[in-house]
Design a protein around this motif. Structure first.
Motif, PDB file in Angstrom:
ATOM      1  N   ALA A  23      27.016  64.618  67.858  1.00  0.00           N
ATOM      2  CA  ALA A  23      26.696  64.303  66.467  1.00  0.00           C
ATOM      3  C   ALA A  23      26.550  65.573  65.638  1.00  0.00           C
ATOM      4  O   ALA A  23      27.047  65.658  64.510  1.00  0.00           O
ATOM      5  CB  ALA A  23      25.417  63.473  66.402  1.00  0.00           C
ATOM      6  N   LEU A  24      25.889  66.581  66.208  1.00  0.00           N
ATOM      7  CA  LEU A  24      25.699  67.834  65.471  1.00  0.00           C
ATOM      8  C   LEU A  24      27.012  68.580  65.267  1.00  0.00           C
ATOM      9  O   LEU A  24      27.224  69.199  64.224  1.00  0.00           O
ATOM     10  CB  LEU A  24      24.704  68.729  66.213  1.00  0.00           C
ATOM     11  CG  LEU A  24      23.245  68.303  66.127  1.00  0.00           C
ATOM     12  CD1 LEU A  24      22.376  69.159  67.033  1.00  0.00           C
ATOM     13  CD2 LEU A  24      22.741  68.386  64.694  1.00  0.00           C
ATOM     14  N   PHE A  25      27.889  68.530  66.255  1.00  0.00           N
ATOM     15  CA  PHE A  25      29.182  69.195  66.116  1.00  0.00           C
ATOM     16  C   PHE A  25      30.034  68.544  65.023  1.00  0.00           C
ATOM     17  O   PHE A  25      31.019  69.120  64.566  1.00  0.00           O
ATOM     18  CB  PHE A  25      29.937  69.178  67.443  1.00  0.00           C
ATOM     19  CG  PHE A  25      29.526  70.278  68.383  1.00  0.00           C
ATOM     20  CD1 PHE A  25      29.695  71.608  68.045  1.00  0.00           C
ATOM     21  CD2 PHE A  25      28.951  69.976  69.603  1.00  0.00           C
ATOM     22  CE1 PHE A  25      29.309  72.620  68.904  1.00  0.00           C
ATOM     23  CE2 PHE A  25      28.565  70.985  70.473  1.00  0.00           C
ATOM     24  CZ  PHE A  25      28.749  72.311  70.119  1.00  0.00           C
ATOM     25  N   ILE A  26      29.646  67.342  64.606  1.00  0.00           N
ATOM     26  CA  ILE A  26      30.364  66.654  63.533  1.00  0.00           C
ATOM     27  C   ILE A  26      29.670  66.854  62.184  1.00  0.00           C
ATOM     28  O   ILE A  26      30.292  67.239  61.200  1.00  0.00           O
ATOM     29  CB  ILE A  26      30.498  65.149  63.848  1.00  0.00           C
ATOM     30  CG1 ILE A  26      31.402  64.940  65.062  1.00  0.00           C
ATOM     31  CG2 ILE A  26      31.050  64.384  62.643  1.00  0.00           C
ATOM     32  CD1 ILE A  26      31.482  63.512  65.538  1.00  0.00           C
ATOM     33  N   VAL A  27      28.348  66.593  62.135  1.00  0.00           N
ATOM     34  CA  VAL A  27      27.661  66.586  60.840  1.00  0.00           C
ATOM     35  C   VAL A  27      27.357  67.979  60.308  1.00  0.00           C
ATOM     36  O   VAL A  27      27.352  68.183  59.086  1.00  0.00           O
ATOM     37  CB  VAL A  27      26.356  65.749  60.910  1.00  0.00           C
ATOM     38  CG1 VAL A  27      26.663  64.294  61.216  1.00  0.00           C
ATOM     39  CG2 VAL A  27      25.381  66.323  61.931  1.00  0.00           C
ATOM     40  N   VAL A  28      27.095  68.955  61.179  1.00  0.00           N
ATOM     41  CA  VAL A  28      26.783  70.303  60.675  1.00  0.00           C
ATOM     42  C   VAL A  28      27.998  70.952  60.005  1.00  0.00           C
ATOM     43  O   VAL A  28      27.873  71.465  58.884  1.00  0.00           O
ATOM     44  CB  VAL A  28      26.225  71.196  61.803  1.00  0.00           C
ATOM     45  CG1 VAL A  28      26.077  72.638  61.321  1.00  0.00           C
ATOM     46  CG2 VAL A  28      24.864  70.674  62.272  1.00  0.00           C
ATOM     47  N   PRO A  29      29.191  70.951  60.640  1.00  0.00           N
ATOM     48  CA  PRO A  29      30.363  71.479  59.919  1.00  0.00           C
ATOM     49  C   PRO A  29      30.645  70.719  58.624  1.00  0.00           C
ATOM     50  O   PRO A  29      31.069  71.332  57.633  1.00  0.00           O
ATOM     51  CB  PRO A  29      31.507  71.288  60.933  1.00  0.00           C
ATOM     52  CG  PRO A  29      30.844  71.287  62.263  1.00  0.00           C
ATOM     53  CD  PRO A  29      29.532  70.595  62.039  1.00  0.00           C
TER      54      PRO A  29
END
Length: 375
Positions: free
Chosen positions: A111-117
């Motif tokens: 999830a973080l690899f998607i929402v942070v970028p």
């Protein structure tokens, strides 16, 4: 000789610059050296402390998320999100809920690899507090992943130990996971104001690369499926070969040092867990009110919640008490959860590490309070 000396000097200058700008990496190296001085006989078995499956999964996710970003899909998603949210508070609530739901389905790291970028991309052409949003995304995925047996590594491990079904585990985790998410949303209502989002004019939009987007979109579920079958290393190699053949240049844009950070984390935390003082500490903590829950929360603040789960499962079979504790322990100090470190690493904003604790510590204390009220 002069050529080689010059080349070596440049490499040393490069390494020094990296270490100076990456305090987490520097701290881990220093901690490792200190622990090896204390336990020199462990140097031959350091590789056994690393969960290479996790490293392989991180490698595949980093590549796939980079491909998703370069496909232009995140730019389109950012435009769609901004067209439906008009204030910073609305945007924060939308991203927090999306992050939490995504974490419950595809794990907190993914999830973080998607929402942070996506957040960083939106911040390039919209007036939003990027660093603060990334902090709350980290908190959101910790809360959202708590409900699901596959939401994070500690839940997956404890779910297997419990022997319960998917739904049974979810229902046991529902009260504390819901409470954690409500706390994150409550603090977000304080952290973000109703200021309207100003969007830069004449922003040139990146064209969507349909082939890249299509292949990455198909590769994501295939990668996760292969990982779930127990072939994480093979899955990572497949993704790496795919990028070597089709998008070799993208490999140069990946932050490979993050893998070194996680390898060092596994080693350092693994060595810490072997210290006799740690075993004595657990024995003393188990006498505190709340026993497993209190112990798992506190220990997560020292060695992170995944190592804490592996360590404490040797002392107790109260799987749900441990699950509640280690998930709450993902709040608080940044080291409490690997997801926190991923978010802060991807964020790369000045003072984001210190600002994270201004919001994560209240999340920890409020979650502990509600936890003991629920019990």
């Amino acid at each position: 000789d002069f050529f080689y000396e010059t080349l070596n000097l440049k490499y040393l200058q490069f390494i020094y610059a990296k270490l100076r700008n990456d305090r987490l990496l520097t701290s881990l190296i220093l901690a490792l050296l200190l622990l090896l001085l204390m336990m020199p006989t462990e140097i031959k078995s350091l590789h056994q402390l690393v969960d290479w499956k996790t490293i392989a999964i991180l490698t595949g996710l980093m590549l796939l998320s980079r491909g998703l970003e370069y496909s232009g899909a995140l730019s389109f998603a950012g435009d769609w999100l901004l067209s439906r949210t008009h204030t910073q508070r609305q945007l924060a609530f939308s991203i927090i809920i999306f992050s939490a739901l995504l974490a419950a389905i595809v794990t907190n790291d993914v999830a973080l690899f998607i929402v942070v970028p996506l957040t960083i991309l939106i911040g390039r052409y919209a007036d939003i507090p990027v660093g603060k949003l990334i902090i709350f995304e980290a908190l959101a995925v910790n809360a959202g992943s708590a409900i699901s047996p596959i939401g994070n590594p500690q839940n997956l491990y404890l779910w297997q130990l419990s022997g319960d079904g998917f739904l049974a585990f979810t229902l046991e985790m529902l009260p504390i996971a819901f409470a954690m998410l409500c706390i994150v949303l409550l603090l977000a209502s304080i952290a973000f104001n109703g200021k309207r989002i100003e969007i830069a004019q004449h922003q040139s939009k990146r064209l969507l690369s349909k082939p890249l987007f299509l292949i990455v979109s198909i590769s994501y579920p295939i990668f996760l499926l292969v990982v779930e079958q127990g072939f994480a290393v093979i899955a990572a190699i497949m993704v790496l070969i795919l990028f070597l053949i089709l998008w070799r240049k993208l490999l140069l844009t990946v932050d490979w040092l993050i893998l070194l950070v996680f390898v060092l984390m596994f080693i350092v935390l693994g060595l810490l867990a072997k210290l006799p003082a740690m075993t004595n500490l657990v024995d003393n903590l188990m006498d505190l009110p709340g026993a497993e829950i209190t112990t798992s929360i506190l220990l997560s603040q020292v060695i992170s919640n995944v190592p804490a789960t592996l360590f404490l499962s040797q002392f107790s079979d109260q799987w749900y008490a441990l699950a509640w504790g280690v998930n709450i322990g993902g709040f608080g100090l940044a080291i409490g959860s690997l997801a926190n470190l991923i978010a802060l690493r991807l964020g790369k904003e000045y003072k984001i590490f210190w600002n994270f604790h201004l919001w994560s510590m209240p999340c920890l204390f409020l979650s502990m309070l509600i936890c003991f009220i629920l019990l």
